[in-house]
Design a protein around this motif. Structure first.
Motif, mmCIF file in Angstrom:
data_model
loop_
_atom_site.group_PDB
_atom_site.id
_atom_site.type_symbol
_atom_site.label_atom_id
_atom_site.label_comp_id
_atom_site.label_asym_id
_atom_site.label_seq_id
_atom_site.Cartn_x
_atom_site.Cartn_y
_atom_site.Cartn_z
ATOM 1 N N GLY A 128 32.092 20.119 -0.985
ATOM 2 C CA GLY A 128 31.035 20.562 -0.089
ATOM 3 C C GLY A 128 30.917 19.728 1.159
ATOM 4 O O GLY A 128 29.806 19.397 1.579
ATOM 5 N N CYS A 131 32.222 22.274 5.159
ATOM 6 C CA CYS A 131 31.320 23.322 5.649
ATOM 7 C C CYS A 131 30.223 22.769 6.554
ATOM 8 O O CYS A 131 29.496 23.529 7.193
ATOM 9 N N PRO A 160 37.545 27.875 0.317
ATOM 10 C CA PRO A 160 36.825 28.757 1.248
ATOM 11 C C PRO A 160 36.876 30.228 0.849
ATOM 12 O O PRO A 160 35.970 30.993 1.197
ATOM 13 N N MET A 163 33.885 31.224 -0.983
ATOM 14 C CA MET A 163 32.655 31.246 -0.198
ATOM 15 C C MET A 163 32.375 32.597 0.448
ATOM 16 O O MET A 163 31.375 32.756 1.140
ATOM 17 N N ASP A 166 28.519 36.402 -2.570
ATOM 18 C CA ASP A 166 27.148 35.994 -2.832
ATOM 19 C C ASP A 166 27.048 35.607 -4.309
ATOM 20 O O ASP A 166 28.059 35.576 -5.026
ATOM 21 N N TYR A 173 30.191 37.115 2.864
ATOM 22 C CA TYR A 173 30.464 36.289 4.041
ATOM 23 C C TYR A 173 31.877 36.550 4.558
ATOM 24 O O TYR A 173 32.784 36.905 3.797
ATOM 25 N N TYR A 175 35.393 35.479 5.836
ATOM 26 C CA TYR A 175 36.308 34.335 5.744
ATOM 27 C C TYR A 175 36.722 33.857 7.130
ATOM 28 O O TYR A 175 36.838 32.661 7.380
ATOM 29 N N GLU A 183 21.375 29.124 7.217
ATOM 30 C CA GLU A 183 20.917 29.242 5.833
ATOM 31 C C GLU A 183 19.460 28.786 5.744
ATOM 32 O O GLU A 183 18.936 28.162 6.659
ATOM 33 N N TYR A 189 21.390 22.748 -5.766
ATOM 34 C CA TYR A 189 22.550 23.184 -6.543
ATOM 35 C C TYR A 189 22.716 22.358 -7.821
ATOM 36 O O TYR A 189 23.392 22.792 -8.752
ATOM 37 N N GLU A 217 25.937 26.102 8.344
ATOM 38 C CA GLU A 217 27.248 25.811 7.783
ATOM 39 C C GLU A 217 28.347 26.423 8.651
ATOM 40 O O GLU A 217 28.098 27.296 9.477
ATOM 41 N N MET A 219 32.572 27.797 8.586
ATOM 42 C CA MET A 219 33.638 28.308 7.722
ATOM 43 C C MET A 219 34.990 27.841 8.236
ATOM 44 O O MET A 219 35.340 28.113 9.395
ATOM 45 N N PRO A 250 27.912 28.255 -8.884
ATOM 46 C CA PRO A 250 27.218 28.981 -7.823
ATOM 47 C C PRO A 250 27.091 30.477 -8.058
ATOM 48 O O PRO A 250 26.339 31.150 -7.361
#
Length: 282
Positions: A128, A131, A160, A163, A166, A173, A175, A183, A189, A217, A219, A250
């Motif tokens: 993490g 991002c 990625p 990511m 959802d 989202y 790529y 956000e 988390y 964030e 990407m 997640p």
């Protein structure tokens, strides 16, 4: 670089870090009793670090930094969050594991450390981190400049590709997104993952955490990351992908397949959930 977004993220991380650590019990005792927060993947990447100068970028509250220091490395941890660095400094003292921690935006740290002539055998970051970077080219250049000749950069992060989903595994989202993604703020988390991200004695701690500070964030695809490092003069030695996420849950229905490796539900095809790379400065 989007420094105003970095500042928003600093405030959001300050709030979230308090919630995260509320679930982790007596961390100083955990370390005094020989505990480590490193997963086998990053331990394998790092290898023998005894006597080496290690820079841990975006070190969060210092748990992995201290785990590396316990292996005999001279560790410097850097993070943008005041709360995280204050906690890390205190945890180092209470656990009797020496390490140096500096609160700084990573880009400011690159500039200041370069001016001070600092150089490291290893630069490391994990889980993490990318991002939160608004300028990948400047980041890769900073990593390269702080490595000694022959020094290594090691990195492991969530993939990625994962990511784009959802929480319900629906495509959500983009790529190939080149704009900051707003956000509601850094979430809890740690609570979401239960004991996945807590090595010893998960505690309820802060409940129903709602971050009062929004976050932003960025990407970065695998191609962008490897290209940025290559263009900064580093030689890529290894790139690996993993069909599980260490500790982190997640998405709905994730299951522990052993060693706190979290995988998608059994009825789903395997996809890359983490990747790691190792590069060397000639």
């Amino acid at each position: 670089m989007k420094k105003e977004l970095h500042e928003a993220n600093r405030l959001s991380w300050n709030a979230a870090t308090v919630a995260h650590n509320s679930h982790k019990g007596d961390q100083a005792a955990f370390f005094r009793n020989g505990g480590s927060t490193l997963f086998p993947e990053e331990a394998g990447l790092l290898g023998d670090v005894k006597g080496l100068a290690v820079l841990h970028l975006q070190c969060n509250a210092g748990q992995d930094s201290l785990s590396i220091a316990r292996l005999g490395a001279d560790v410097t941890g850097v993070d943008i969050s005041d709360e995280a660095i204050a906690f890390a400094t205190q945890l180092s003292a209470q656990s009797d594991i020496p390490a140096r921690f500096e609160r700084s935006d990573v880009y400011d740290y690159f500039r200041d450390a370069q001016a001070r002539g600092e150089r490291f055998d290893i630069v490391f970051c994990s889980y993490g981190t990318l991002c939160w970077l608004s300028d990948l080219t400047a980041w890769a250049r900073g990593v390269s400049q702080l490595l000694k000749p022959g020094g290594r950069f090691m990195f492991i992060d969530f993939h990625p590709y994962a990511m784009v989903f959802d929480e319900s595994w629906r495509f959500h989202y983009d790529y190939f997104n080149d704009a900051p993604v707003p956000e509601d703020g850094v979430g809890d988390y740690v609570a979401q993952s239960g004991d996945g991200l807590v090595r010893d004695g998960y505690e309820t701690g802060v409940q129903n955490f709602a971050n009062p500070h929004p976050s932003f964030e960025f990407m970065w695809g695998v191609g962008q990351v490897t290209s940025a490092l290559a263009q900064a003069g580093l030689t890529l030695e290894r790139l690996d992908e993993y069909p599980y996420a260490n500790g982190w849950k997640p998405f709905e229905g994730m299951r522990n397949i052993g060693g706190k490796r979290m995988a998608p539900p059994e009825n789903m095809p395997r996809i890359p959930l983490m990747y790691s790379l190792a590069a060397r400065k000639p």
